[in-house]
Design an enzyme around this catalytic site. Structure first.
Site, PDB file in Angstrom:
ATOM      1  N   ASP A  30     -50.457  10.814  -3.307  1.00  0.00           N
ATOM      2  CA  ASP A  30     -49.382   9.842  -3.497  1.00  0.00           C
ATOM      3  C   ASP A  30     -48.066  10.591  -3.631  1.00  0.00           C
ATOM      4  OD1 ASP A  30     -47.648   7.678  -4.808  1.00  0.00           O
ATOM      5  OD2 ASP A  30     -49.526   6.621  -4.478  1.00  0.00           O
ATOM      6  N   ARG A 152     -61.928  -8.153  -3.704  1.00  0.00           N
ATOM      7  CA  ARG A 152     -61.338  -9.223  -4.503  1.00  0.00           C
ATOM      8  C   ARG A 152     -60.877  -8.646  -5.831  1.00  0.00           C
ATOM      9  NH1 ARG A 152     -66.294 -12.873  -5.192  1.00  0.00           N
ATOM     10  NH2 ARG A 152     -67.230 -10.790  -5.201  1.00  0.00           N
ATOM     11  N   PHE A 250     -64.221 -21.154  -3.016  1.00  0.00           N
ATOM     12  CA  PHE A 250     -62.869 -21.437  -2.561  1.00  0.00           C
ATOM     13  C   PHE A 250     -62.611 -22.934  -2.365  1.00  0.00           C
ATOM     14  CE2 PHE A 250     -63.331 -16.991  -1.709  1.00  0.00           C
ATOM     15  CZ  PHE A 250     -62.085 -16.455  -1.971  1.00  0.00           C
ATOM     16  N   CYS A 261     -52.697 -10.430  -0.903  1.00  0.00           N
ATOM     17  CA  CYS A 261     -53.349 -10.562   0.405  1.00  0.00           C
ATOM     18  C   CYS A 261     -53.063 -11.887   1.104  1.00  0.00           C
ATOM     19  CB  CYS A 261     -54.859 -10.380   0.253  1.00  0.00           C
ATOM     20  SG  CYS A 261     -55.347  -8.709  -0.218  1.00  0.00           S
ATOM     21  N   LYS A 264     -49.381 -12.842   2.355  1.00  0.00           N
ATOM     22  CA  LYS A 264     -48.914 -11.880   3.356  1.00  0.00           C
ATOM     23  C   LYS A 264     -49.737 -11.957   4.633  1.00  0.00           C
ATOM     24  CE  LYS A 264     -49.839  -7.542   2.411  1.00  0.00           C
ATOM     25  NZ  LYS A 264     -50.762  -7.040   3.441  1.00  0.00           N
TER      26      LYS A 264
END
Length: 436
Positions: A30, A152, A250, A261, A264
């Site tokens: 990073d 998730r 869902f 997620c 976008k």
């Protein structure tokens, strides 16, 4: 196997840690020096259930390392995972500058065959763009693989360690064998590794997330209809979910989807279709429904107070976009809070994990409570915006004592209607009977 993971955001850190857990030597890279130092000291920069145990175990056993030095990270790595951000650009398309920039840097550093794997969610054709960048800057042999993540938040470690499927996009046989070697420990119970071309793999991720977002928006529309026809969305959901062609997951109605997620990815897929002169009507409707749904609880509050929210004080339970995460990206709570503040209301909020992130974004525009009950003191009403387990069975007598009025607006349908009647609350949820 020696593996490099470029990027230590949510996906990169979970990926690197879980790959180390099966015996691989993993080095995560990073550019943020303070973040790398933090991880080298054994401190996690994100909250994710189950991650801390694996993180510390693999650091202590010498399999998980962190660095700012890309050259050192890829020197011995056979496989390089790219887990870099692809934020929405000004027009909603995915910004690939981080991914393509890393590809250029890698091209200038590799001295032998490497497999470069895109773990980031990227538009169709990104693997081709990465390949072009690599070819422009190196003559060393390589393969670019698409390997989308399906993690998730809140159960990401379990999703990685026990995936329901793994998607690998490559036409390179050497890369396929290396990827199979990496992932074979995770599919011992027989769940499939599905091989395909890179473009199909890239589209699979967008298609999966967009379909799940569609289910959510569909049920929110059903919930809104339920209120108009005096039906109960919980009963409708149970009836629908029992159909194995549809499934139970869902189908919960609420105040819209959020996170890193769905918003976008739906937007990016719709834009990708538009770039190919295709009007993806369903996805455009999904986004429209979600935009409305994120503020539907405010409409209920406005109606209750006859359109005047000035000087009203609201307690909010939940800031994260979903439980078991500290992620507030595109959280419905942010939109609701913004609307309340615009109308002159004040807000005191509590969230078990997302308070620090919320303070960084919202700042002093709202108050933050030390616990869920402190948020209620002298509040005109309680708004429930995230379905944390700790909110599911509160002390309703204490709620009654602390609130100015016994008023709850529940954006997550946590409480039983009869219970609210028995307790004497005004209770307004999503797609169900209003208790008054």
């Amino acid at each position: 196997m020696k593996i490099a993971v470029v990027g230590t955001g949510y996906v990169g850190l979970v990926t690197g840690t879980c790959l180390a857990e099966t015996g691989n030597q993993v080095i995560c890279v990073d550019i943020n020096e303070s973040k790398v130092k933090m991880m080298q000291e054994g401190k996690l920069p994100i909250y994710e259930p189950g991650l801390e145990l694996l993180f510390h175990r693999n650091i202590n056993q010498g399999r998980l390392h962190f660095t700012n030095d890309l050259s050192a990270a890829i020197a011995e790595a056979k496989i390089i995972f790219l887990a870099l951000p692809t934020p929405p650009d000004g027009d909603g398309s995915a910004d690939l500058s981080y991914v393509l920039g890393a590809a250029k840097d890698i091209a200038n550093l590799i001295t032998e065959y490497k497999v470069i794997v895109t773990k980031s969610t990227v538009p169709v054709g990104t693997a081709d763009k990465i390949t072009a960048v690599l070819n422009e800057h190196t003559h060393i042999e390589f393969a670019v693989v698409s390997n989308p993540e399906f993690l998730r938040e809140g159960v990401a470690v379990e999703d990685f360690m026990k995936p329901d499927r793994i998607i690998i996009g490559t036409m390179d046989e050497r890369a396929r064998k290396l990827m199979s070697e990496i992932y074979s420990p995770y599919v011992r119970q027989g769940n499939p590794i599905i091989y395909m071309d890179q473009r199909s793999s890239e589209l699979t991720k967008y298609a999966a997330n967009s379909f799940l977002a569609t289910k959510i928006s569909f049920m929110n529309e059903i919930a809104n209809l339920c209120e108009l026809v005096d039906a109960d969305v919980d009963m409708v959901r149970r009836g629908m979910g029992a159909d194995d062609r549809i499934g139970r997951r869902f189908l919960f109605s609420g105040i819209g989807y959020g996170g890193s997620c769905f918003p976008k990815d739906v937007q990016a897929l719709a834009l990708s279709a538009k770039e190919h002169s295709y009007d993806f009507k369903i996805l455009n409707s999904v986004m429209d429904v979600n935009d409305i749904q994120r503020k539907i609880l405010v409409e209920k509050v406005r109606k209750y107070y006859n359109g005047d929210l000035k000087n009203k004080k609201f307690a909010i339970w939940g800031l994260a976009f979903k439980p078991e995460t500290d992620d507030i990206r595109e959280a419905p709570a942010l939109y609701i809070i913004d609307e309340l503040l615009k109308e002159g209301a004040s807000v005191t909020a509590f969230d078990p994990e997302a308070m620090t992130n919320a303070k960084g974004l919202i700042g002093d525009n709202i108050n933050y409570a030390a616990n869920q009950y402190d948020a209620l003191t002298d509040a005109d009403a309680l708004l429930i915006l995230t379905e944390w387990s700790v909110f599911r069975n509160p002390d309703f007598d204490q709620l009654s004592d602390l609130l100015k009025s016994k008023v709850i607006f529940d954006g997550r349908n946590l409480y039983d209607i009869q219970k609210m009647i028995d307790c004497g609350f005004y209770y307004n949820s999503i797609g169900r009977k209003i208790v008054s």
